[in-house]
Design an enzyme around this catalytic site. Structure first.
Site, PDB file in Angstrom:
ATOM      1  N   GLU A 128      10.519 -40.753   3.258  1.00 17.44           N
ATOM      2  CA  GLU A 128       9.606 -39.776   2.665  1.00 17.44           C
ATOM      3  C   GLU A 128      10.062 -38.327   2.854  1.00 17.44           C
ATOM      4  O   GLU A 128       9.248 -37.452   3.134  1.00 17.44           O
ATOM      5  CB  GLU A 128       8.196 -39.946   3.261  1.00 17.44           C
TER       6      GLU A 128
HETATM    7  C1  ACM Z   1       6.945 -45.360   5.992  1.00 20.78           C
HETATM    8  O1  ACM Z   1       5.951 -46.092   5.840  1.00 20.78           O
HETATM    9  N1  ACM Z   1       6.892 -44.064   5.695  1.00 20.78           N
HETATM   10  C2  ACM Z   1       8.180 -45.858   6.523  1.00 20.78           C
END
Ligand code: ACM
Length: 490
Positions: A302
Site C-alpha cells: 500500500e
Molecule cells: C495489507 O493488508 N496491507 C498487507
C-alpha cells in the site's frame, strides 16, 4: 470399557497425515507412569510429564532414557522427512514418540496433549494405535499488529502458548506503521520515545514498545515453543511514525503530524534521499542482529503515495540489504513488481488474482506465502453481528476460513511454489489480548489445519466435528474464542 473421558486417536487439530487406531492397544495410564528421553529432548520430556501430571494427578517422574512414555530422537538419517515429522505409537504397555529432531518431538507432544482429557480424571486412557505425521508446508504462521495497538511481552507470550498447540510455527510481528513504532532501535531513540509512547496507536489507545532486550527475550521464548519470530519493518509506505520521530525522513524535511486514524497509503519514505538509505540500512542491521530466524519482512504494501518509479528505486536498493545482514526478505505481494533477489518471498494478500508479478516470481523459482484477505485475515468480521473487526474483504466465518486451498488461489502459484500459509491479524479495532483471541480463535485452527494436513485429508465436516470438542479445551485454558454458530460446541 471406554473411559468416559477417552478421546479418539484422530480427534486432533491439525488432523495428522496418517491415523491408524487400534482399539486393542489403549494405554490405561498407570499411577507409576514415568517419562523418559535422551538428554537432547529433556525439556520436551519435562513438558510432557507436566501435561500427564495435570491430566492424571499422578507424580509422573522423569526416568532417564527408559520409562513407560518414551521420547526418542532417531539418528537414522531419513532423507526426505520433514524435521517436524514424528511417529506416535500408543500401546497397552506404554507410549513411544519418535522424531528426527526436537522440533518433531515437540509437534508430537502437542498431539499427545490433545489426546488427554480436558479435566483431570481418576482414570485416563490414551487411545491405542499409530499416528505418522508431517506438515504439508514448512511455514505455518500468524501475525500480530503491534503498531495499531501494542501488546506487551506477557500478552505475546500467552498468544504463543496458545498457537503452538496447533503446530503454528511462525509468528510475524508487524512492528511499525503510521500510528506507532514498537521496537527500540539502537542509535534511533526517538522512534520509540516519540512514536512508541503515550497517545500512539489507533485513537491514541495502543501505546508501548519492546525494548531490544524484551524483543530478544520474546524471540527466545518463541524459540522454546519452536516458533520463529518474523519481524516486519514496513516501508516505503506506512512510515508516518518514523517520520514523526525523524522529520529528515520526509522529502521536504517538514515535520509531519502525528496520526492515530486508520487511514492507509499517505506516507512514504523518500526514495531520492541518501538519509533514507542510511536509516533503512541501520534499522535492518539492528533488527537482523536481534533476530536469529532466517526472515526479515520489509512490508512493501500500500505504498500509494510512492510513484512506481520511486517504489522500484527504493526496493531495488533495500531488498538486497536483508541478504547483506543474513536474512531472507519477505514482503507483501506488491514487492513482486520489482526484480527480486533470488531468495525473496512475496506474501500474497490479494482477494482477486491480478497480474502483479507474483506468478512471474513463482515461475522464476520464488517461494510464496499465501494470506488471501478474504480467507485468512483474522481481523475480518465473522458475520454482520461481530462486535470487532473490519469487513473490507467480506465477512469470514469459520467454514470460509477452512474451505479453500492455498494451491488454488493464484494461477501459476501451485503447491511446489508455496512456502506456506499465514493468517494475519490487524488490530485497528482490537484493544486487548481478549480481543485478539476472539478474532483468532477458532479461525486460526482452520488455517493451522490448511498448513499442516495433506490436502486430500481435509474435510469441513470432519474439522467442524473435531473443532466442537475444542470449546471446553480452549475455555479451560482461559482463551477467549468466538462461539461461532457454525459449530455445535460441546
Ligand atoms: C495489507 O493488508 N496491507 C498487507
Amino acid at each position: 470399557m471406554r473411559a468416559p473421558t477417552m478421546r479418539h486417536l484422530g480427534d486432533v487439530i491439525p488432523l495428522p497425515a496418517s491415523v491408524r487406531p487400534d482399539a486393542s492397544a489403549d494405554f490405561r495410564i498407570p499411577a507409576d507412569v514415568t517419562v523418559g528421553a535422551a538428554p537432547a529432548a529433556a525439556a520436551i520430556a519435562d513438558e510432557l510429564a507436566g501435561l500427564l501430571r495435570r491430566a492424571t494427578g499422578f507424580p509422573v517422574p522423569r526416568a532417564g532414557e527408559g520409562g513407560s512414555v518414551r521420547l526418542l530422537l532417531d539418528d537414522e538419517a531419513d532423507g526426505g522427512k520433514s524435521p517436524e515429522s514424528y511417529r506416535l505409537d500408543i500401546a497397552a504397555d506404554g507410549v513411544t514418540l519418535r522424531a528426527p529432531t526436537a522440533q518433531g518431538l515437540f509437534a508430537g507432544v502437542q498431539t499427545v496433549r490433545q489426546l488427554l482429557p480436558v479435566e483431570a480424571a481418576a482414570e485416563v486412557v490414551l487411545p491405542g494405535g499409530r499416528i505418522e505425521d508431517e506438515p504439508r508446508f514448512p511455514y505455518r504462521g500468524t501475525m500480530l499488529d503491534l503498531a495499531r495497538h501494542f501488546y506487551g511481552p506477557a500478552d505475546v507470550r500467552s498468544f504463543i502458548d496458545t498457537i503452538a498447540q496447533f503446530k503454528i510455527n511462525h509468528l510475524h510481528l508487524h512492528l511499525t506503521d503510521d500510528q506507532g513504532w514498537r521496537l527500540e532501535i539502537e542509535g534511533w531513540p526517538r522512534l520509540t520515545e516519540v512514536s512508541g509512547g503515550a497517545g500512539t496507536g489507533i485513537d491514541g489507545a495502543g501505546p508501548g514498545f519492546l525494548t531490544a532486550r524484551e524483543y530478544t527475550d520474546l524471540v527466545a521464548y518463541a524459540e522454546s515453543r519452536f516458533i520463529t519470530i518474523v519481524p516486519e519493518i514496513d516501508m516505503p509506505g506506512h512510515v508516518n511514525a518514523a517520520q514523526l520521530a525523524y522529520p529528515e525522513l520526509t522529502c521536504d524535511g517538514v515535520p509531519v503530524q502525528q496520526r492515530t486514524d486508520p487511514e492507509v497509503g499517505y506516507s512514504s519514505l523518500c526514495a531520492g534521499k541518501e538519509e533514507t538509505y542510511a536509516f533503512v540500512e541501520d534499522v535492518i542491521r539492528v533488527v537482523a542482529a536481534l533476530t536469529p530466524g532466517p526472515y526479515l519482512h520489509i512490508g512493501g504494501d500500500e505504498a500509494l503515495n510512492t510513484t512506481a518509479e520511486d517504489y522500484r528505486t527504493f526496493l531495488t536498493r533495500v531488498l538486497p540489504l536483508a541478504g547483506k545482514y543474513g536474512k531472507r526478505a519477505i514482503g507483501w505481494h506488491e514487492m513482486a513488481a520489482v526484480d527480486l533477489p533470488p531468495t525473496a518471498i512475496p506474501q500474497y494478500w490479494r482477494i482477486e488474482p491480478a497480474d502483479d508479478g507474483v506468478a512471474r516470481a513463482a515461475a522464476a523459482g520464488h517461494q510464496v506465502i499465501m494470506s488471501p484477505a478474504d480467507r485468512s485475515y483474522l481481523d475480518m468480521k465473522y458475520d454482520d453481528t461481530s462486535p470487532l473487526g473490519l469487513d473490507w474483504a467480506g465477512v469470514v466465518g469459520v467454514e470460509r476460513s477452512y474451505d479453500w486451498d492455498p494451491a488454488d488461489r493464484l494461477p501459476g502459484v501451485g503447491e511446489e511454489s508455496l512456502l506456506g500459509v499465514e493468517a494475519p491479524l490487524w488490530s485497528e479495532t482490537l484493544r486487548s489480548l481478549a480481543d485478539v483471541e476472539f478474532m483468532a480463535f477458532p479461525r486460526l485452527l482452520a488455517i493451522a489445519e490448511i498448513g499442516w494436513t495433506p490436502r486430500a485429508g481435509r474435510d469441513w465436516q470432519s474439522f467442524r466435528r473435531r473443532l466442537a470438542e475444542f470449546g471446553p479445551r480452549l475455555a479451560a485454558q482461559g482463551v477467549n474464542f468466538h462461539r461461532s454458530p457454525e459449530i455445535d460446541w460441546r
